[in-house]
Write an enzyme that holds these catalytic residues in place. Structure first.
Site, PDB file in Angstrom:
ATOM      1  CB  SER A  16      -7.757   3.641   3.163  1.00 24.67           C
ATOM      2  OG  SER A  16      -6.893   3.094   4.142  1.00 24.67           O
ATOM      3  CE  LYS A  54      -3.803   1.960   2.810  1.00 26.74           C
ATOM      4  NZ  LYS A  54      -4.609   1.790   4.033  1.00 26.74           N
ATOM      5  CB  SER A  67      -8.029   0.881   6.113  1.00 26.82           C
ATOM      6  OG  SER A  67      -8.653   2.139   6.175  1.00 26.82           O
TER       7      SER A  67
END
Lengths: 393, 393
Positions: free
Chosen positions: B113, B36, B137
């Site tokens: 996210s 990420k 997330s």
């Protein structure tokens, strides 16, 4: 990898320049003008200073009324100019499109939201340029770039084909480098000749003058003296007996509430990318209460009554357009916020009362321009322009 | 002319893929993983999902601790993945970078996210991927994309070299398609073997189950039955006696206040471009009062005591990871807001109490995945992973 782009200082939008030739004859034949990107030019997307605005604003098929009038009078479009995002900004820094150069003070902001229009005129890239002024968006960049600039009487210039922010305050104005060009545009857009007579009384707004930096007061003094000499009588008055900051607060409540009404459907539908400062200003509008709006509406009536009383026929009032010259480019938000609030204390009477105001260039502080404004009763736009011509001549 | 760009559905950042080979030998040799874009990979800018984030976040010279551990164990990086802006989002729609495809339900959002990491694993573009989980997330995109996903015990996985949001809730977790890979990564990152024993008691959070859509309750029932059969004892309990929505509110106060503290210097210095929804969420954090923060801190103590009491050794609890499967892509903000609030009611216990939670894939509603979660006392991460392996096997 996502990285920040270096931002442009061009007053015009990126890509090929939009050009539309005006009529071969007419009172403005041969003049070149630029159009703020909140104002429609047919068959050209109206960008609104935000990458997600064209998602809700279809490409216009007609020119805005004011643009059509200028083309019919012989002026030609030479480009569309950068604006603060959806007109929400007073300094001219656009996080998406960059900050147009202030040719009169390259290390400083140009002022906004009609930043590109002021920048283009000051750079000599066109003879005049259209802007809009809701809370100061023509007056402030005119002051900062050293230009003539007008916020007309509210409602007097057709707003059809222009992006709305706060309808009870929105106006469309223009910039020019010289008073003669400034006046020629005014005669076309108001459909009347500049009058022969000058005002007979000059009021100096002592509260507004005292609110500006000492250096600004000093720099404007000779211009005020020349104005007084032209006009005859001079008298010091208080513009806002309730307080300039009280008028500023009332205008902020009304303008930001209306702006929230204007933009909320777009925000909900598109979740647009916005500079943090712009998003915050919109959200502040969403939080105004009915009680605040009600109090602000009453203060607007008081402000209108005050201006009506101060400005009988033949009387005009002068004040500093801005309390200081343009701030430096690239200041952080926490430094800019108090500056914005102070600027608004000298511009809020415009949106609140709807009277016309003209910025007169000429003075400088630390080498940077700062403007003197004249304002009159509603409908006296051409009287103000007449005085600008007389002062330059 | 400024116009909106068509947005990408790629789980990876645009431009050349970042690749870093892992050690030739080690327990993860041969596995490919994605990272990420909130997590540092040396000599690669950490984009944070926002074009203006790299302006304050210098290109890292070292790998994040967790990345270094995985490389040392033999896994290789095959790309950095799209994230919601600076980790603020739960649906996976990024206004700058686009919305990564949800391979398990292409017309729906992937969840966020850690959107790109979930999307890349679900598409088979890597074996596992790193995410972060502050308010859900990892758990939410795992549920929406049909993956194994873990929010580890708070503080157990090194957070060095990862962009902070709210330090008292931030964790780093991962996704995998199969329980065996999911467990191999866990053994490396926790530095311990998966235990042999299974929990002996399964609690079903009746309040959380009842909070989910009826179709979700129905879809998860067979999986709960299989879990209960593996574990032995089953008992219905109330997870949040004060109310799931009360815990949600407390977590929102604490998390958003901390996020404001984290990001305010960046906002002031850079005035970054943000999606309106992200700016609004930051501003809401700025408006929390001391009284709200104080009450929320007390509620956090109550929630921690509740979990400690419910979860003695050998006991785990299950609940739906999300109250419904992934919403459709491109819904307007006013439709999304109540959905986000409902999702947070089922995830807030994580940030509030710090216990570990694993999402188990398998169930579907209307063809779209929806996950069942198991959670245990602090430190029982590998016990949860053990149960995931047993359930799949």
């Amino acid at each position: 990898m996502t990285t920040a782009q270096p931002l442009s200082t061009d007053p015009f939008l990126p890509g090929p320049r939009v050009r539309v030739a005006g009529s071969a004859t007419g009172p403005l034949a041969g003049l070149a003008f630029a159009v703020k990107d909140l104002i429609d030019v047919a068959d050209t997307p109206t960008g609104g200073g935000n990458p997600d605005w064209p998602r809700v604003y279809p490409t216009p098929t007609r020119h805005a009324g004011v643009v059509q009038t200028l083309l019919d009078a012989g002026a030609s479009i030479v480009g569309k100019t950068v604006t603060d995002e959806v007109s929400l900004g007073i300094l001219g820094e656009n996080a998406h499109d960059g900050t147009p150069l202030n040719p009169a003070a390259p290390d400083r902001v140009p002022g906004g939201s009609s930043s590109g229009s002021a920048s283009a005129v000051a750079a000599g890239a066109c003879d005049f340029a259209l802007g809009t002024d809701t809370g100061g968006s023509v007056r402030v960049p005119a002051s900062y770039c050293g230009l003539y600039g007008i916020r007309p009487t509210h409602g007097r210039i057709d707003f059809a084909g222009i992006c709305v922010q706060a309808p009870s305050s929105d106006t469309c104005g223009w910039f020019a480098r010289d008073a003669a060009t400034f006046a020629r545009v005014g005669e076309v857009l108001f459909g009347q000749a500049v009058p022969d007579h000058l005002p007979r009384t000059l009021l100096v707004a002592a509260d507004a003058l005292g609110f500006a930096d000492a250096a600004v007061q000093e720099a404007l003094a000779p211009q005020i003296d020349r104005l007084a000499a032209l006009v005859g009588n001079r008298r010091d008055v208080t513009l806002a007996p309730q307080g300039l900051s009280v008028w500023q607060r009332a205008q902020r409540v009304l303008q930001s509430s209306e702006a929230w009404q204007t933009f909320e459907p777009w925000l909900d539908a598109c979740n647009p990318r916005l500079a943090f400062s712009v998003a915050r200003s919109l959200i502040q509008g969403s939080m105004m209460t009915d009680a605040e709006r009600s109090a602000a509406s009453l203060m607007r009536i008081e402000a209108r009554a005050r201006l009506a009383r101060l400005l009988p026929p033949g009387t005009i009032l002068c004040l500093p357009t801005t309390p200081f010259p343009a701030p430096l480019r690239g200041l952080p938000l926490d430094a800019l916020h108090p500056l914005r609030e102070r600027i608004a204390c000298l511009t809020s009477h415009g949106g609140l009362t709807g009277v016309p105001q003209v910025n007169l260039p000429g003075a400088r502080v630390d080498g940077a321009p700062v403007g003197l404004s004249i304002l009159g009763a509603r409908g006296t736009d051409l009287d103000l322009i007449r005085l600008a011509v007389a002062l330059e001549g």
